[in-house]
Design a protein around this motif. Structure first.
Motif, mmCIF file in Angstrom:
data_model
loop_
_atom_site.group_PDB
_atom_site.id
_atom_site.type_symbol
_atom_site.label_atom_id
_atom_site.label_comp_id
_atom_site.label_asym_id
_atom_site.label_seq_id
_atom_site.Cartn_x
_atom_site.Cartn_y
_atom_site.Cartn_z
ATOM 1 N N ASN A 135 86.343 28.538 -10.862
ATOM 2 C CA ASN A 135 87.242 29.263 -11.761
ATOM 3 C C ASN A 135 87.713 28.327 -12.876
ATOM 4 N N PRO A 136 87.818 28.825 -14.112
ATOM 5 C CA PRO A 136 88.288 27.969 -15.215
ATOM 6 C C PRO A 136 89.707 27.444 -15.026
ATOM 7 N N LYS A 137 90.496 28.119 -14.217
ATOM 8 C CA LYS A 137 91.874 27.671 -13.980
ATOM 9 C C LYS A 137 91.966 26.684 -12.820
ATOM 10 N N PHE A 138 90.818 26.358 -12.215
ATOM 11 C CA PHE A 138 90.787 25.348 -11.172
ATOM 12 C C PHE A 138 90.439 24.020 -11.846
ATOM 13 N N LEU A 139 91.420 23.137 -11.964
ATOM 14 C CA LEU A 139 91.307 21.944 -12.786
ATOM 15 C C LEU A 139 91.608 20.689 -11.973
ATOM 16 N N PHE A 140 91.314 19.547 -12.568
ATOM 17 C CA PHE A 140 91.850 18.282 -12.068
ATOM 18 C C PHE A 140 92.782 17.728 -13.125
ATOM 19 N N LEU A 141 94.080 17.740 -12.843
ATOM 20 C CA LEU A 141 95.103 17.209 -13.740
ATOM 21 C C LEU A 141 95.782 16.053 -13.013
ATOM 22 N N PRO A 142 95.353 14.833 -13.254
ATOM 23 C CA PRO A 142 95.895 13.700 -12.487
ATOM 24 C C PRO A 142 97.401 13.548 -12.600
ATOM 25 N N GLN A 143 97.972 13.929 -13.766
ATOM 26 C CA GLN A 143 99.414 13.765 -13.957
ATOM 27 C C GLN A 143 100.229 14.624 -12.992
ATOM 28 N N VAL A 144 99.639 15.709 -12.496
ATOM 29 C CA VAL A 144 100.350 16.583 -11.552
ATOM 30 C C VAL A 144 100.628 15.841 -10.242
ATOM 31 N N PHE A 145 99.759 14.905 -9.892
ATOM 32 C CA PHE A 145 99.884 14.189 -8.624
ATOM 33 C C PHE A 145 100.731 12.914 -8.731
ATOM 34 N N GLU A 146 101.099 12.513 -9.959
ATOM 35 C CA GLU A 146 101.703 11.195 -10.169
ATOM 36 C C GLU A 146 102.979 10.978 -9.355
ATOM 37 N N ARG A 147 103.864 11.969 -9.300
ATOM 38 C CA ARG A 147 105.138 11.816 -8.594
ATOM 39 C C ARG A 147 105.225 12.694 -7.347
ATOM 40 N N GLU A 148 104.219 13.515 -7.120
ATOM 41 C CA GLU A 148 104.304 14.577 -6.112
ATOM 42 C C GLU A 148 104.255 14.036 -4.681
ATOM 43 N N HIS A 149 105.036 14.665 -3.791
ATOM 44 C CA HIS A 149 105.080 14.264 -2.381
ATOM 45 C C HIS A 149 104.539 15.323 -1.430
ATOM 46 N N ALA A 150 104.302 16.550 -1.911
ATOM 47 C CA ALA A 150 103.983 17.669 -1.011
ATOM 48 C C ALA A 150 102.726 17.415 -0.193
ATOM 49 N N ILE A 151 101.694 16.852 -0.802
ATOM 50 C CA ILE A 151 100.460 16.547 -0.068
ATOM 51 C C ILE A 151 100.675 15.318 0.812
ATOM 52 N N GLU A 152 101.249 14.291 0.223
ATOM 53 C CA GLU A 152 101.350 12.991 0.886
ATOM 54 C C GLU A 152 102.106 13.033 2.207
ATOM 55 N N VAL A 153 103.213 13.793 2.259
ATOM 56 C CA VAL A 153 104.064 13.781 3.451
ATOM 57 C C VAL A 153 103.332 14.319 4.679
ATOM 58 N N GLU A 154 102.317 15.161 4.462
ATOM 59 C CA GLU A 154 101.565 15.714 5.592
ATOM 60 C C GLU A 154 100.559 14.706 6.164
ATOM 61 N N LEU A 155 100.163 13.730 5.359
ATOM 62 C CA LEU A 155 99.011 12.906 5.728
ATOM 63 C C LEU A 155 99.225 12.003 6.941
ATOM 64 N N PRO A 156 100.362 11.295 7.072
ATOM 65 C CA PRO A 156 100.514 10.481 8.288
ATOM 66 C C PRO A 156 100.456 11.308 9.571
ATOM 67 N N PHE A 157 101.009 12.534 9.550
ATOM 68 C CA PHE A 157 100.894 13.412 10.721
ATOM 69 C C PHE A 157 99.426 13.725 11.003
ATOM 70 N N LEU A 158 98.650 14.018 9.943
ATOM 71 C CA LEU A 158 97.224 14.300 10.141
ATOM 72 C C LEU A 158 96.498 13.072 10.690
ATOM 73 N N GLN A 159 96.831 11.897 10.175
ATOM 74 C CA GLN A 159 96.178 10.676 10.650
ATOM 75 C C GLN A 159 96.473 10.400 12.119
ATOM 76 N N LYS A 160 97.671 10.758 12.564
ATOM 77 C CA LYS A 160 98.030 10.557 13.967
ATOM 78 C C LYS A 160 97.494 11.668 14.870
ATOM 79 N N THR A 161 97.028 12.766 14.270
ATOM 80 C CA THR A 161 96.560 13.913 15.054
ATOM 81 C C THR A 161 95.049 13.944 15.185
ATOM 82 N N PHE A 162 94.340 13.519 14.133
ATOM 83 C CA PHE A 162 92.878 13.589 14.130
ATOM 84 C C PHE A 162 92.282 12.228 13.796
#
Length: 480
Positions: A135-162
């Motif tokens: 889809n044309p609205k599916f983009l990679f905008l690196p600046q969106v990730f610069e300060r964001e925590h929503a993805i990151e906070v889940e990752l240590p739990f995933l690393q300890k689970t799988f």
């Protein structure tokens, strides 16, 4: 000209190398969670160990977990990760909101990985880049990730689970139901028949209301989520009757659930920051939710029933006579599956003991061995069974289906359904045959369940805070 071509080649090589080494550094390590690997690992272990009972045999296809600091939302998030731990995923698509950067569409991290104190979580490059082409609205905008925590906070739990899993990190922008549907359709297309993909939604609930107001708003949100009603949920959030910071990802998940024919939703835990800090003037809500398809219990064959009854009888007789648990195994594949089971002991047709596990905690044959001995020796309503009584008893086994939550008592069918009632630390269960044996009406059945088994007021089943679960049972006995 040659110099220009050489420069272009060098630039392309540098770009390719940079693209290939796209490792996202953590934004909130040392803030939302510990930056020390051991402290972080230990804190997640402690959070998982502190949860209440969680069914771990659901084939979870969508899950919701909060993303605040671990001291606040960690006790709730742990329920989600405990529930999915026994599933085998190769790809986890993480949908989160963009808290700091408004934009249209979605931003997908295309390759590389995300770093935490526990190591690097690799991106599923093929999946991410295939999704970018949808889809044309599916983009990679690196600046969106610069300060964001929503993805990151889940990752240590995933690393300890799988031990080994790849992620597709997606941040969603401005609320647009068309984008939600486009993403849900694209995910459905790319996942196809795969059964090793999880859609993980990272979202908190209401923000900065008083404790009671927050609970009311969150209850409305969870009701729409349990109904799998994307329109009701999206409009409720737009009108501010409901609130989740990740309501755009959640709306996408609800549409995806409908596309996939997922019908079962279970709220494993809801709480807010007031429950952990004690400050109830301005709280943030958190929820743990799983979506799954019904998995019917496989039937037990006559030969398998006979073997289970023999295991129950041998276990009881050995324990009563020697005080030891017999060493029993089974080669039958069905009896090595994990199912809940109860064993009932009847003496001259009268109850003499009954104990079981609602959720399977190992092979069925081992569960039957364990609860048979418990029914003979640990039921607090009776004295321990003696050797002189062995000739007078009959055994009955109930193999349970996986419990599922119902909205209210109207969904309960007496005689078919066993029922679990749960409110806080109070929980009780009646097997399906209790209704047939007693002749109780549905109201009598539920009232007795609350008062007899759960230690609750008889009418607690009517309380919105009380959860009701149903299950079926395959019941068979020694007595013909």
């Amino acid at each position: 000209m040659k110099r220009f071509i050489l420069l272009l080649i060098l630039l392309m090589a540098a770009t390719t190398q940079s693209w290939g080494n796209m490792i996202k550094e953590p934004n909130v390590a040392g803030g939302f969670y510990s930056a020390d690997p051991k402290e972080l690992s230990d804190s997640i272990d402690n959070l998982k160990q502190s949860t209440g009972p969680v069914a771990t045999d659901r084939k979870v296809e969508i899950a919701i977990a909060p993303h605040a600091g671990y001291p606040y939302s960690g006790p709730v998030a742990a329920y989600t990760y405990k529930a999915i731990a026994r599933n085998h995923y190769k790809t986890i698509v993480i949908l989160g909101p963009s808290h700091f950067y408004p934009f249209e569409g979605i931003s997908i991290w295309p390759r590389g990985g995300f770093k935490t104190p526990l190591g690097i979580v690799p991106v599923d490059d093929d999946f991410a880049q295939a999704l970018l082409k949808e889809n044309p609205k599916f983009l990679f905008l690196p600046q969106v990730f610069e300060r964001e925590h929503a993805i990151e906070v889940e990752l240590p739990f995933l690393q300890k689970t799988f031990d080994s899993v790849r992620i597709v990190p997606i941040l969603m922008g401005d609320p647009d139901p068309r984008v939600c549907r486009d993403l849900a359709v694209a995910l459905d297309k790319l996942i196809g028949q795969r059964d090793d993909v999880l859609i993980l939604i990272s979202s908190d609930m209401s923000h900065y209301y008083t404790y009671d107001v927050a609970n009311r708003m969150d209850a409305l949100s969870l009701e729409a989520i349990k109904e799998i009603d994307p329109k009701k949920f999206f409009e409720g959030c737009i009108s501010r009757k409901m609130e989740m910071c990740g309501f755009v990802p959640v709306t996408t998940a609800l549409i995806f659930a409908r596309l996939r024919g997922i019908q079962h939703v279970e709220v494993l835990k809801h709480a807010n920051s007031g429950d952990t800090t004690g400050d109830k003037t301005r709280v943030v809500g958190y929820s743990s939710v799983i979506f799954y398809k019904e998995q019917e219990s496989k039937p037990i064959s006559p030969a398998e029933k006979k073997e289970l009854l023999k295991i129950a009888r041998t276990s009881i007789e050995t324990f009563v006579k020697t005080g030891k648990m017999p060493d029993i195994t089974s080669q039958e594949a069905r009896l090595n599956e994990s199912d809940g089971a109860f064993v009932t002991i009847l003496k001259h047709g009268i109850l003499r003991g009954c104990i079981g596990h609602i959720i399977g905690q190992g092979p069925l044959y081992a569960t039957v061995r364990e609860v048979s001995i418990a029914a003979a020796s640990q039921d607090p309503r009776f004295t321990r069974l003696t050797a002189s009584e062995l000739k007078d008893i009959d055994l009955e086994i109930s193999v349970l289906s996986k419990p599922r939550q119902v909205r209210d008592a109207s969904e309960i069918q007496l005689g078919r359904d066993g029922v679990i009632v749960s409110n806080g630390e109070h929980e009780g269960v009646f097997l399906p045959q209790v209704a047939l044996e007693t002749g109780w009406s549905k109201e009598e059945f539920l009232s007795e369940l609350c008062s007899q088994k759960a230690g609750l007021p008889p009418d607690a089943w009517k309380d919105p805070k009380t959860s009701l679960y149903v299950f079926t049972a395959q019941v068979f006995s020694e007595k013909k």
